[in-house]
Design an enzyme around this catalytic site. Structure first.
Site, short mmCIF file in Angstrom:
data_model
loop_
_atom_site.label_atom_id
_atom_site.label_comp_id
_atom_site.label_asym_id
_atom_site.label_seq_id
_atom_site.Cartn_x
_atom_site.Cartn_y
_atom_site.Cartn_z
N LYS A 49 -62.93 -0.33 -25.71
CA LYS A 49 -63.87 0.18 -26.73
C LYS A 49 -64.12 -0.88 -27.81
O LYS A 49 -63.36 -1.85 -27.94
CB LYS A 49 -63.31 1.46 -27.34
CG LYS A 49 -61.95 1.31 -28.01
CD LYS A 49 -61.29 2.68 -28.22
CE LYS A 49 -59.99 2.50 -28.99
NZ LYS A 49 -59.24 3.77 -29.09
N ARG A 146 -57.60 15.22 -33.66
CA ARG A 146 -58.79 14.38 -33.70
C ARG A 146 -59.72 14.88 -32.61
O ARG A 146 -60.52 15.77 -32.85
CB ARG A 146 -58.41 12.90 -33.55
CG ARG A 146 -59.56 11.95 -33.77
CD ARG A 146 -59.13 10.48 -33.73
NE ARG A 146 -58.59 10.06 -32.43
CZ ARG A 146 -58.33 8.79 -32.12
NH1 ARG A 146 -58.57 7.82 -32.99
NH2 ARG A 146 -57.84 8.47 -30.93
N TYR A 268 -65.35 -15.59 -57.98
CA TYR A 268 -65.89 -14.47 -58.77
C TYR A 268 -64.83 -13.84 -59.66
O TYR A 268 -63.67 -13.69 -59.25
CB TYR A 268 -66.42 -13.38 -57.83
CG TYR A 268 -67.74 -13.70 -57.20
CD1 TYR A 268 -68.88 -13.93 -57.97
CD2 TYR A 268 -67.85 -13.77 -55.81
CE1 TYR A 268 -70.10 -14.21 -57.37
CE2 TYR A 268 -69.07 -14.05 -55.21
CZ TYR A 268 -70.19 -14.27 -55.99
OH TYR A 268 -71.38 -14.54 -55.40
N MET A 327 -68.61 -13.44 -49.78
CA MET A 327 -69.26 -13.01 -48.53
C MET A 327 -69.17 -14.06 -47.42
O MET A 327 -68.88 -13.73 -46.27
CB MET A 327 -70.74 -12.69 -48.81
CG MET A 327 -71.45 -12.11 -47.59
SD MET A 327 -73.21 -11.88 -47.86
CE MET A 327 -73.23 -10.60 -49.09
C1 PLP Z 1 -57.94 3.42 -28.75
C2 PLP Z 1 -57.29 4.34 -27.82
C3 PLP Z 1 -56.35 3.87 -26.89
C4 PLP Z 1 -55.82 2.47 -26.91
O1 PLP Z 1 -54.92 2.36 -28.01
P1 PLP Z 1 -54.10 1.04 -28.34
O2 PLP Z 1 -53.21 1.44 -29.48
O3 PLP Z 1 -55.08 0.01 -28.75
O4 PLP Z 1 -53.35 0.65 -27.13
C5 PLP Z 1 -55.89 4.76 -25.93
N1 PLP Z 1 -56.31 6.05 -25.92
C6 PLP Z 1 -57.18 6.54 -26.82
C7 PLP Z 1 -57.58 7.96 -26.76
C8 PLP Z 1 -57.69 5.71 -27.80
O5 PLP Z 1 -58.53 6.21 -28.71
#
Ligand code: PLP
Length: 388
Positions: A49, A146, A268, A327
């Site tokens: 992802k 979640r 800054y 930035m």
């Molecule tokens: C992101 C995610 C993973 C992978 O998690 P890591 O901690 O990066 O290994 C696995 N399962 C779900 C549902 C996730 O959202």
């Protein structure tokens, strides 16, 4: 230490780029094989992802497919569509599930929705009634709150004879809230609930563990594990030595070296005032490149974790960030480097073999995941494909 990232034949645009990212695909493949081995009898998938945690879903996907991965997880359907040509025979699961209007993206790219709520389940049943059999996965919530069907709804589902016969889950999964903390009682509590779920979904493959859960032992492995961060060399378990191979090196070009006198200030807000005559390296990286403003050396009210900011590395030595990260530019303190150790045009390592991404993240009060997924668009990338 030998630097595995030494680049011998990079193109000129990489050698002179303001920002460089070197990604070791061989190390990613090794890390996946390591996760597969640690998964014991379970198969290891790969979580890709957010553009493979910022490292490039096409290159990473192809590498892991060649290494033997045949199950992939992405967050949204568009990521699955991008991955598909690089993982032709693989199963690609979409963690956010499916919504009306997305059906064609799923069917055309052979993506498997992970049904994550009762609304999605109702929609999916209607889709199946019209279309006939198509695989799906079912996400069950065991305490994360979640995504996922409530436990009771999931258990009822397995007894429900009214569901279309075309409803055919190929995977049932859940996700641990505290996998990174092996001593947390939450792990056992979620495991017990998930054992009920996997028993109810008899004959369906089960998956509970991301990277951290793999280290909790074989009870947590079930049929399929879901490593993400560990593939990319990040830290999965709190307070334990990270056993994964390093994958990424991020570097910024130093645009100029300047001298400042005691009593002067920098950046800054004039938030850092020099207590000694200082030498500064102004580097071509800023918060627009995911070098977070919270990494600043001083004057950031958001960070309550300490007064020190991050450090980069030049000529093998740590060089602290001075004043606020801006930035496009960040100033590093090179006063303590030997004369002539650094010149304009050299690079500062932001993270990589000499400076763990998780240590940089900690300076900003965050985690390596956020540093990697926030890298931004300005890095010139070089992929190393050699195994060693
Ligand atoms: C992101 C995610 C993973 C992978 O998690 P890591 O901690 O990066 O290994 C696995 N399962 C779900 C549902 C996730 O959202």
């Amino acid at each position: 230490m030998t630097d595995r990232f030494t680049i011998l034949d990079a193109p000129d645009e990489f050698l002179s780029a303001p920002l460089r990212l070197t990604i070791d695909l061989g190390a990613i493949a090794d890390n996946w094989r390591d996760m597969a081995r640690r998964s014991g009898r379970a198969r290891a998938s790969a979580v890709l992802k957010a553009d493979a945690y910022g490292l490039g879903i096409e290159d990473v996907g192809q590498t892991l497919y060649r290494a033997g991965a045949r199950d992939f997880f992405v967050a949204v359907p568009a990521e699955g569509a991008t991955l598909r040509p690089y993982a032709p025979e693989a199963r690609i699961f979409v963690l956010s599930g499916i919504w009306p209007g997305q059906e064609e993206t799923f069917f055309n790219n052979d993506l498997v929705p992970v049904i994550a709520s009762e609304e999605q389940l109702a929609f999916w049943m209607a889709v199946l009634t019209e279309r006939g059999p198509y695989p799906c996965a079912v996400h069950v919530d065991t305490g994360f709150n979640r995504l996922g069907l409530p436990l009771a709804a999931a258990l009822e589902l397995t007894d429900d004879v009214s569901q279309p016969t075309s409803f055919d889950p190929v995977l049932v999964m859940s996700h641990l809230a505290c996998g990174d903390t092996p001593t947390s009682p939450m792990n056992k509590a979620q495991l017990e609930k998930f054992l009920m779920v996997s028993a109810a979904f008899e004959g369906v493959e089960a998956s509970l563990s991301a990277s951290a859960g793999i280290f909790l032992g074989s009870d947590y492995h079930f049929d399929l594990t879901r490593p993400g961060i560990a593939l990319y060399g990040g830290e999965a378990v709190n307070g334990a030595k990270n056993p994964m191979r390093e994958v990424v090196k991020a570097e910024a070009r130093i645009l100029q070296i300047r001298d400042a006198k005691a009593g002067e200030s920098v950046s800054y807000g004039a938030a850092h005032v020099f207590s000694r005559d200082s030498r500064l390296a102004v580097a071509s990286v800023g918060y627009a490149d995911g070098y977070l403003r919270n990494l600043s050396g001083a004057g950031i009210p958001l960070r309550q974790t300490g007064i020190l900011g991050a450090s980069g590395v030049i000529a093998g030595r740590p060089v602290p960030v001075l004043g606020r990260v801006t930035m496009d530019l960040t100033i590093f303190d090179v006063t303590d480097l030997p004369d002539h150790a650094v010149r304009a045009g050299d690079y500062v390592e932001l993270f990589g073999p000499a400076m763990q991404v998780d240590d940089v993240a900690r300076a900003a009060g965050t985690i390596g995941y956020e540093m990697l997924t926030g890298l931004g668009l300005r890095y010139e990338r070089l992929y190393l494909s050699s195994v060693d």
